[in-house]
Design an enzyme around this catalytic site. Sequence first.
Site, PDB file in Angstrom:
ATOM      1  CD  GLN A 131     -38.216 -46.628   2.319  1.00  0.00           C
ATOM      2  OE1 GLN A 131     -37.585 -45.744   1.710  1.00  0.00           O
ATOM      3  NE2 GLN A 131     -39.372 -46.394   2.887  1.00  0.00           N
ATOM      4  CD  GLU A 249     -39.423 -42.378   2.841  1.00  0.00           C
ATOM      5  OE1 GLU A 249     -40.391 -43.113   3.163  1.00  0.00           O
ATOM      6  OE2 GLU A 249     -38.806 -42.498   1.777  1.00  0.00           O
ATOM      7  CG  ASN A 362     -46.281 -33.446  -3.429  1.00  0.00           C
ATOM      8  OD1 ASN A 362     -45.547 -34.219  -2.802  1.00  0.00           O
ATOM      9  ND2 ASN A 362     -45.937 -32.218  -3.696  1.00  0.00           N
ATOM     10  CD  GLU A 363     -50.410 -36.323  -7.391  1.00  0.00           C
ATOM     11  OE1 GLU A 363     -49.485 -36.993  -6.883  1.00  0.00           O
ATOM     12  OE2 GLU A 363     -50.219 -35.513  -8.324  1.00  0.00           O
TER      13      GLU A 363
HETATM   14  C1  FAD Z   1     -36.113 -40.567  -6.530  1.00  0.00           C
HETATM   15  C2  FAD Z   1     -36.976 -41.640  -5.918  1.00  0.00           C
HETATM   16  C3  FAD Z   1     -36.458 -42.451  -4.922  1.00  0.00           C
HETATM   17  C4  FAD Z   1     -37.244 -43.464  -4.370  1.00  0.00           C
HETATM   18  N1  FAD Z   1     -36.675 -44.296  -3.419  1.00  0.00           N
HETATM   19  C5  FAD Z   1     -37.395 -45.328  -2.927  1.00  0.00           C
HETATM   20  C6  FAD Z   1     -36.798 -46.264  -2.018  1.00  0.00           C
HETATM   21  O1  FAD Z   1     -35.630 -46.134  -1.631  1.00  0.00           O
HETATM   22  N2  FAD Z   1     -37.544 -47.299  -1.577  1.00  0.00           N
HETATM   23  C7  FAD Z   1     -38.846 -47.488  -1.962  1.00  0.00           C
HETATM   24  O2  FAD Z   1     -39.466 -48.430  -1.501  1.00  0.00           O
HETATM   25  N3  FAD Z   1     -39.458 -46.631  -2.843  1.00  0.00           N
HETATM   26  C8  FAD Z   1     -38.747 -45.566  -3.333  1.00  0.00           C
HETATM   27  N4  FAD Z   1     -39.332 -44.697  -4.240  1.00  0.00           N
HETATM   28  C9  FAD Z   1     -40.683 -44.990  -4.729  1.00  0.00           C
HETATM   29  C10 FAD Z   1     -41.765 -44.028  -4.296  1.00  0.00           C
HETATM   30  O3  FAD Z   1     -42.076 -44.191  -2.932  1.00  0.00           O
HETATM   31  C11 FAD Z   1     -42.966 -44.294  -5.220  1.00  0.00           C
HETATM   32  O4  FAD Z   1     -42.590 -43.911  -6.513  1.00  0.00           O
HETATM   33  C12 FAD Z   1     -44.211 -43.561  -4.803  1.00  0.00           C
HETATM   34  O5  FAD Z   1     -44.701 -44.058  -3.591  1.00  0.00           O
HETATM   35  C13 FAD Z   1     -45.304 -43.637  -5.879  1.00  0.00           C
HETATM   36  O6  FAD Z   1     -45.553 -44.944  -6.247  1.00  0.00           O
HETATM   37  P1  FAD Z   1     -45.618 -45.360  -7.798  1.00  0.00           P
HETATM   38  O7  FAD Z   1     -44.352 -44.865  -8.432  1.00  0.00           O
HETATM   39  O8  FAD Z   1     -45.909 -46.803  -7.865  1.00  0.00           O
HETATM   40  O9  FAD Z   1     -46.803 -44.508  -8.411  1.00  0.00           O
HETATM   41  P2  FAD Z   1     -48.350 -44.912  -8.401  1.00  0.00           P
HETATM   42  O10 FAD Z   1     -48.739 -45.309  -7.034  1.00  0.00           O
HETATM   43  O11 FAD Z   1     -48.615 -45.861  -9.507  1.00  0.00           O
HETATM   44  O12 FAD Z   1     -49.037 -43.518  -8.733  1.00  0.00           O
HETATM   45  C14 FAD Z   1     -49.153 -42.999 -10.063  1.00  0.00           C
HETATM   46  C15 FAD Z   1     -49.877 -41.667  -9.983  1.00  0.00           C
HETATM   47  O13 FAD Z   1     -51.217 -41.865  -9.474  1.00  0.00           O
HETATM   48  C16 FAD Z   1     -51.441 -41.047  -8.318  1.00  0.00           C
HETATM   49  N5  FAD Z   1     -52.264 -41.768  -7.345  1.00  0.00           N
HETATM   50  C17 FAD Z   1     -52.127 -43.055  -6.950  1.00  0.00           C
HETATM   51  N6  FAD Z   1     -53.057 -43.364  -6.015  1.00  0.00           N
HETATM   52  C18 FAD Z   1     -53.765 -42.240  -5.806  1.00  0.00           C
HETATM   53  C19 FAD Z   1     -54.856 -41.911  -4.920  1.00  0.00           C
HETATM   54  N7  FAD Z   1     -55.392 -42.814  -4.093  1.00  0.00           N
HETATM   55  N8  FAD Z   1     -55.353 -40.643  -4.958  1.00  0.00           N
HETATM   56  C20 FAD Z   1     -54.827 -39.710  -5.796  1.00  0.00           C
HETATM   57  N9  FAD Z   1     -53.797 -39.975  -6.667  1.00  0.00           N
HETATM   58  C21 FAD Z   1     -53.280 -41.214  -6.649  1.00  0.00           C
HETATM   59  C22 FAD Z   1     -50.050 -40.800  -7.757  1.00  0.00           C
HETATM   60  O14 FAD Z   1     -50.013 -39.621  -6.967  1.00  0.00           O
HETATM   61  C23 FAD Z   1     -49.198 -40.673  -9.005  1.00  0.00           C
HETATM   62  O15 FAD Z   1     -49.287 -39.383  -9.550  1.00  0.00           O
HETATM   63  C24 FAD Z   1     -38.576 -43.663  -4.806  1.00  0.00           C
HETATM   64  C25 FAD Z   1     -39.104 -42.831  -5.808  1.00  0.00           C
HETATM   65  C26 FAD Z   1     -38.330 -41.831  -6.365  1.00  0.00           C
HETATM   66  C27 FAD Z   1     -38.917 -40.979  -7.441  1.00  0.00           C
END
Ligand code: FAD
Length: 378
Positions: A131, A249, A362-363
């Site tokens: 994905q 998902e 979770n946020e």
């Molecule tokens: C084990 C694992 C497997 C994964 N596999 C896939 C995969 O196969 N394909 C894929 O596409 N992605 C994958 N992901 C990615 C995952 O979907 C993202 O890590 C997730 O959506 C968070 O995005 P980010 O890491 O860019 O964090 P960010 O979006 O940068 O967030 C950083 C922090 O800010 C908080 N935050 C951001 N915006 C807000 C808001 N509006 N309100 C409150 N808090 C906020 C978040 O909750 C988080 O704590 C995977 C992640 C993990 C850990």
Amino acid sequence: MTETTARATESIEAFAARAEAWLQENVPVRWRDSRGSLSNEESDEFRRDWDRRLWDGGFAGLGLPREFGGAGLGLAEEVTFHVLAAKAQAPDGLARIGKILTAPMLIANGTDEQQEKYLRPILNGDEIWCQGFSEPHAGSDLAGVTTRAVKVDGGYRITGRKIWTSFVQHAHRAILLAQTDADAPRHKNLGMFLLDMRQPGITVSDIRQISGAVHFAEVQFEDVFVPDSDLVGGEVDGWKVAMKVLTDERGGTETATRYVEIRADLDLLLSSCSDRPELAAELNELDIRTELLRWQLSKVVDNEVVPNEKFWRSISVLKVMWSELWQDVTSAGLRALVPADREHWRYQYLESRAASIYSGTNEIQRNIIAERVLGLPR
Ligand SMILES: Cc1cc2nc3c(=O)[nH]c(=O)nc-3n(C[C@H](O)[C@H](O)[C@H](O)COP(=O)(O)OP(=O)(O)OC[C@H]3O[C@@H](n4cnc5c(N)ncnc54)[C@H](O)[C@@H]3O)c2cc1C
């Protein structure tokens, strides 16, 4: 036989008995006996073979309609099978993303040609999918992806970077969200593509997780071609299609898998700490929360019959419930300091930290619950 009659001919109890007998016959003894001690290559081979066995045994795509190669059953059978498979210590297949995300997406939004070409290899384990949604600067803010899909004769050229891409090391294909129109407004500028991952221009760099496992990677795309026939929906329908994928998902199948894992961890903790009165109150509370999760999961299964928009949004509640419960169970396991189980708890503790991040943090789930389930102001 139509889908309706396929379901009507077998009660859930009869299905469970059939599944249990099949699992007993098919879970490889070597996998069950040497769990954790296999090399990565051996483990992958068992997982790949498991996808094939599921197909041969008629247990792949349980909830998908028969006309698309599924078993024409429902979420109740899927959840039952997951619970039984975990109890039988069956391998988890590699075709997970294809089965849980790509297949339902293609059935809802794909063309006849896409369904014909891709569904069977997903279900029989021949093709592994990943994905490609998240990017270094677009995770929670998924609508901000900047990977570009530039229109050329006969298709598109993809350039950009994805990150945290699970299963990419095995993947033949990806569902990929990319910008098709840089000038259009957010949510109306994205396309969803079915990308061949075995072509030049794709560089995969592994990322090691804190637990030591390598489940995902960063992926660079340099001018990679995707034909017009592999665009899902219209050129700017990507956001709508992605929302369907994200709901699947977080749905019942994922929760069932997690419930089983949490229950097994908790049972281990309860059995190893039965003579520790100082832990009784904490373990009791975790036990009750696990039962609540099972109850909530059964509501998802019941509601499958009449799902509505609000119900699907409340799936976010489940995601928050199981991820936080799993983290609390593994924290309790680590603190209990049972020497024989130390390695297990250490690994599970580290793995469970990611649960409040993946499938949407979770946020973000709490934002959805507040705004779209409870109707609170933004
Ligand atoms: C084990 C694992 C497997 C994964 N596999 C896939 C995969 O196969 N394909 C894929 O596409 N992605 C994958 N992901 C990615 C995952 O979907 C993202 O890590 C997730 O959506 C968070 O995005 P980010 O890491 O860019 O964090 P960010 O979006 O940068 O967030 C950083 C922090 O800010 C908080 N935050 C951001 N915006 C807000 C808001 N509006 N309100 C409150 N808090 C906020 C978040 O909750 C988080 O704590 C995977 C992640 C993990 C850990």
